[in-house]
Each structure stands twice: as structure tokens, then as C-alpha cells.
Design a protein around this motif. Structure first.
Motif, PDB file in Angstrom:
ATOM      1  N   THR A 130       0.838  -1.195   0.000  1.00 38.23           N
ATOM      2  CA  THR A 130       0.000   0.000   0.000  1.00 38.23           C
ATOM      3  C   THR A 130       0.874   1.246   0.000  1.00 38.23           C
ATOM      4  OG1 THR A 130      -1.701  -1.206   1.201  1.00 38.23           O
ATOM      5  CG2 THR A 130      -1.834   1.197   1.240  1.00 38.23           C
ATOM      6  N   GLY A 131       0.565   2.184  -0.880  1.00 38.82           N
ATOM      7  CA  GLY A 131       1.300   3.437  -0.982  1.00 38.82           C
ATOM      8  C   GLY A 131       2.617   3.345  -1.730  1.00 38.82           C
ATOM      9  N   SER A 132       2.871   2.222  -2.389  1.00 36.06           N
ATOM     10  CA  SER A 132       4.168   2.056  -3.048  1.00 36.06           C
ATOM     11  C   SER A 132       4.133   2.315  -4.543  1.00 36.06           C
ATOM     12  CB  SER A 132       4.701   0.643  -2.793  1.00 36.06           C
ATOM     13  OG  SER A 132       3.917  -0.324  -3.462  1.00 36.06           O
ATOM     14  N   PHE A 150      -4.874  -4.204 -11.362  1.00 33.01           N
ATOM     15  CA  PHE A 150      -3.656  -4.035 -10.573  1.00 33.01           C
ATOM     16  C   PHE A 150      -3.882  -2.902  -9.581  1.00 33.01           C
ATOM     17  CE2 PHE A 150       0.442  -2.073  -9.758  1.00 33.01           C
ATOM     18  CZ  PHE A 150       1.212  -3.164  -9.425  1.00 33.01           C
ATOM     19  N   LYS A 151      -3.800  -3.213  -8.282  1.00 36.47           N
ATOM     20  CA  LYS A 151      -4.038  -2.211  -7.238  1.00 36.47           C
ATOM     21  C   LYS A 151      -3.146  -2.484  -6.050  1.00 36.47           C
ATOM     22  CE  LYS A 151      -8.861  -1.592  -8.386  1.00 36.47           C
ATOM     23  NZ  LYS A 151     -10.225  -1.862  -8.061  1.00 36.47           N
ATOM     24  N   GLU A 152      -3.003  -1.469  -5.208  1.00 31.39           N
ATOM     25  CA  GLU A 152      -2.252  -1.619  -3.964  1.00 31.39           C
ATOM     26  C   GLU A 152      -3.017  -2.540  -3.029  1.00 31.39           C
ATOM     27  OE1 GLU A 152      -1.858   2.381  -2.653  1.00 31.39           O
ATOM     28  OE2 GLU A 152      -0.167   2.776  -3.972  1.00 31.39           O
ATOM     29  N   GLY A 153      -2.294  -3.358  -2.302  1.00 35.40           N
ATOM     30  CA  GLY A 153      -2.904  -4.270  -1.351  1.00 35.40           C
ATOM     31  C   GLY A 153      -3.503  -5.522  -1.979  1.00 35.40           C
ATOM     32  N   LYS A 154      -3.314  -5.702  -3.274  1.00 33.11           N
ATOM     33  CA  LYS A 154      -3.863  -6.861  -3.980  1.00 33.11           C
ATOM     34  C   LYS A 154      -2.733  -7.744  -4.484  1.00 33.11           C
ATOM     35  CE  LYS A 154      -8.060  -5.397  -3.580  1.00 33.11           C
ATOM     36  NZ  LYS A 154      -8.996  -6.035  -2.700  1.00 33.11           N
ATOM     37  N   THR A 159       6.802   4.384 -17.044  1.00 30.55           N
ATOM     38  CA  THR A 159       7.418   3.507 -16.053  1.00 30.55           C
ATOM     39  C   THR A 159       6.678   3.609 -14.729  1.00 30.55           C
ATOM     40  OG1 THR A 159       9.558   3.861 -17.109  1.00 30.55           O
ATOM     41  CG2 THR A 159       9.569   2.904 -14.900  1.00 30.55           C
ATOM     42  N   VAL A 160       6.343   2.469 -14.182  1.00 28.82           N
ATOM     43  CA  VAL A 160       5.659   2.377 -12.891  1.00 28.82           C
ATOM     44  C   VAL A 160       6.576   1.614 -11.942  1.00 28.82           C
ATOM     45  CG1 VAL A 160       3.624   1.532 -11.675  1.00 28.82           C
ATOM     46  CG2 VAL A 160       3.434   2.337 -14.019  1.00 28.82           C
ATOM     47  N   ARG A 161       6.726   2.139 -10.738  1.00 25.88           N
ATOM     48  CA  ARG A 161       7.529   1.473  -9.708  1.00 25.88           C
ATOM     49  C   ARG A 161       6.613   1.151  -8.536  1.00 25.88           C
ATOM     50  NH1 ARG A 161      12.999   2.343 -10.776  1.00 25.88           N
ATOM     51  NH2 ARG A 161      13.297   3.810 -12.485  1.00 25.88           N
ATOM     52  N   PHE A 162       6.818  -0.035  -7.978  1.00 31.65           N
ATOM     53  CA  PHE A 162       6.049  -0.446  -6.820  1.00 31.65           C
ATOM     54  C   PHE A 162       6.840  -1.493  -6.047  1.00 31.65           C
ATOM     55  CE2 PHE A 162       4.701  -4.534  -8.598  1.00 31.65           C
ATOM     56  CZ  PHE A 162       4.790  -4.300  -9.957  1.00 31.65           C
ATOM     57  N   MET A 163       6.381  -1.789  -4.847  1.00 27.64           N
ATOM     58  CA  MET A 163       7.004  -2.804  -4.004  1.00 27.64           C
ATOM     59  C   MET A 163       6.079  -4.010  -3.972  1.00 27.64           C
ATOM     60  SD  MET A 163       9.795  -1.350  -2.882  1.00 27.64           S
ATOM     61  CE  MET A 163      10.317  -2.190  -1.397  1.00 27.64           C
ATOM     62  N   ILE A 164       6.669  -5.181  -4.095  1.00 22.00           N
ATOM     63  CA  ILE A 164       5.886  -6.409  -3.965  1.00 22.00           C
ATOM     64  C   ILE A 164       6.409  -7.145  -2.739  1.00 22.00           C
ATOM     65  CG2 ILE A 164       7.300  -7.892  -5.464  1.00 22.00           C
ATOM     66  CD1 ILE A 164       4.499  -8.767  -6.640  1.00 22.00           C
ATOM     67  N   THR A 165       5.499  -7.634  -1.916  1.00 22.91           N
ATOM     68  CA  THR A 165       5.881  -8.206  -0.635  1.00 22.91           C
ATOM     69  C   THR A 165       5.183  -9.530  -0.369  1.00 22.91           C
ATOM     70  OG1 THR A 165       6.005  -7.770   1.729  1.00 22.91           O
ATOM     71  CG2 THR A 165       4.093  -6.911   0.583  1.00 22.91           C
ATOM     72  N   ASP A 166       5.845 -10.360   0.433  1.00 21.07           N
ATOM     73  CA  ASP A 166       5.209 -11.569   0.962  1.00 21.07           C
ATOM     74  C   ASP A 166       4.979 -11.401   2.463  1.00 21.07           C
ATOM     75  OD1 ASP A 166       7.784 -11.779   1.894  1.00 21.07           O
ATOM     76  OD2 ASP A 166       8.171 -13.741   1.029  1.00 21.07           O
ATOM     77  N   THR A 167       4.951 -10.180   2.911  1.00 25.00           N
ATOM     78  CA  THR A 167       4.785  -9.705   4.290  1.00 25.00           C
ATOM     79  C   THR A 167       6.042  -9.894   5.132  1.00 25.00           C
ATOM     80  OG1 THR A 167       3.853 -11.724   5.234  1.00 25.00           O
ATOM     81  CG2 THR A 167       2.289 -10.158   4.254  1.00 25.00           C
TER      82      THR A 167
END
Length: 148
Positions: free
Chosen positions: A61-63, A96-100, A72-80
Motif C-alpha cells: 500500500t502506498g508504493s 492491478f491495485k495496492e494491497g492486492k 514507467t511504474v515502480r512499486f514494491m511487492i511483498t510476501d509480508t
């Protein structure tokens, strides 16, 4: 050349052609093989350098940030447990959305930035990529064992 020598030559040529065909098929298979890795595995350096693979998890969220070029789009992907920065040039899927959940395919750079060539997003409310769900479950189990 005798008939026996001709048959032997024909058999040797057939085996050589068959071996060449098998080598070509295996080479094509090896080049198109794409493995899935979690953000934790990427952060721990357990991924091949210079090879294409998939990474999956939740979009933090917020990344999500767009570069000034607008492409160009930058974001963070996490496995928590760990987060990996991802950059992608091109249109993102509508869902494609934050938190999904999302899965990105690409290569990891020497600076730790994952350059995605393709981004996949979940397709309905209840769907999460099985690899991403498994990664999140494993991260939760690891966090629970570390906390004990």
C-alpha cells in the motif's frame, strides 16, 4: 560401398539427426522455463542472476509511483516478510491495485531492482495467484516460528 555399410551409415545419420533434434528441443525448453520465487527468496539471493523468473505477492500500500516519463511504474511487492522494488514499463492490468495480489515476470538487476517485462494481477475478488498465496502462508509460518 556394400549394402551393410550403407545401412550402418543410414543408422548413424538417423541417430545424429535425432540427437540434434532432442538437443534443440531441450535448449528451447530450458530457455522458456520460468520459475516462481518469493520476495524473501529474492532478498536472500536465492535467485539466478541474469535469468527470467516470476516474483509474486501483494502490492504494498502506498508504493505505486509513476516516473515522469508516464510509462514507467515502480512499486514494491511483498510476501509480508520481505519487499522487493519492481519497475515496469507499459500499461498495467486494470485490476492491478495496492494491497492486492500480483505476479511479475522479469529479471533482477545488480542493484536489487526487479525489472518486470510482464505484470499479472488477480482477476476477481476471491482469487490470488497460488504461488503468491503459498509465499504469504510460508512467510507467516516463518514469522510465527521466529517469534516463538
Amino acid at each position: 560401398m556394400k549394402a551393410r555399410q550403407k545401412r550402418l551409415l543410414l543408422v548413424v545419420a538417423g541417430v545424429a539427426l535425432l540427437g540434434g533434434a532432442v538437443a534443440l528441443v531441450l535448449s528451447a525448453f530450458q530457455q522458456n522455463l520460468v520459475f516462481f520465487h518469493t520476495p524473501t527468496e529474492v532478498a536472500e539471493g536465492k535467485v539466478p542472476q541474469g535469468r527470467t523468473f516470476r516474483i509474486g505477492g501483494m502490492v504494498e500500500t502506498g508504493s505505486i509511483k509513476r516516473d515522469p516519463d508516464g510509462i514507467t511504474v515502480r512499486f514494491m511487492i511483498t510476501d509480508t516478510a520481505k519487499s522487493i522494488p519492481v519497475a515496469f514499463k507499459g500499461p498495467l492490468p486494470d485490476l492491478f491495485k495496492e494491497g492486492k495480489g500480483a505476479v511479475a515476470q522479469g529479471k533482477i538487476g545488480p542493484n536489487g531492482l526487479f525489472m518486470a517485462s510482464e505484470v499479472l494481477a488477480k482477476h476477481d475478488e476471491n482469487y490470488m495467484p497460488p504461488e503468491a498465496k503459498d509465499a504469504i502462508d510460508r512467510a507467516h509460518k516463518t514469522a510465527a516460528t521466529v517469534a516463538q
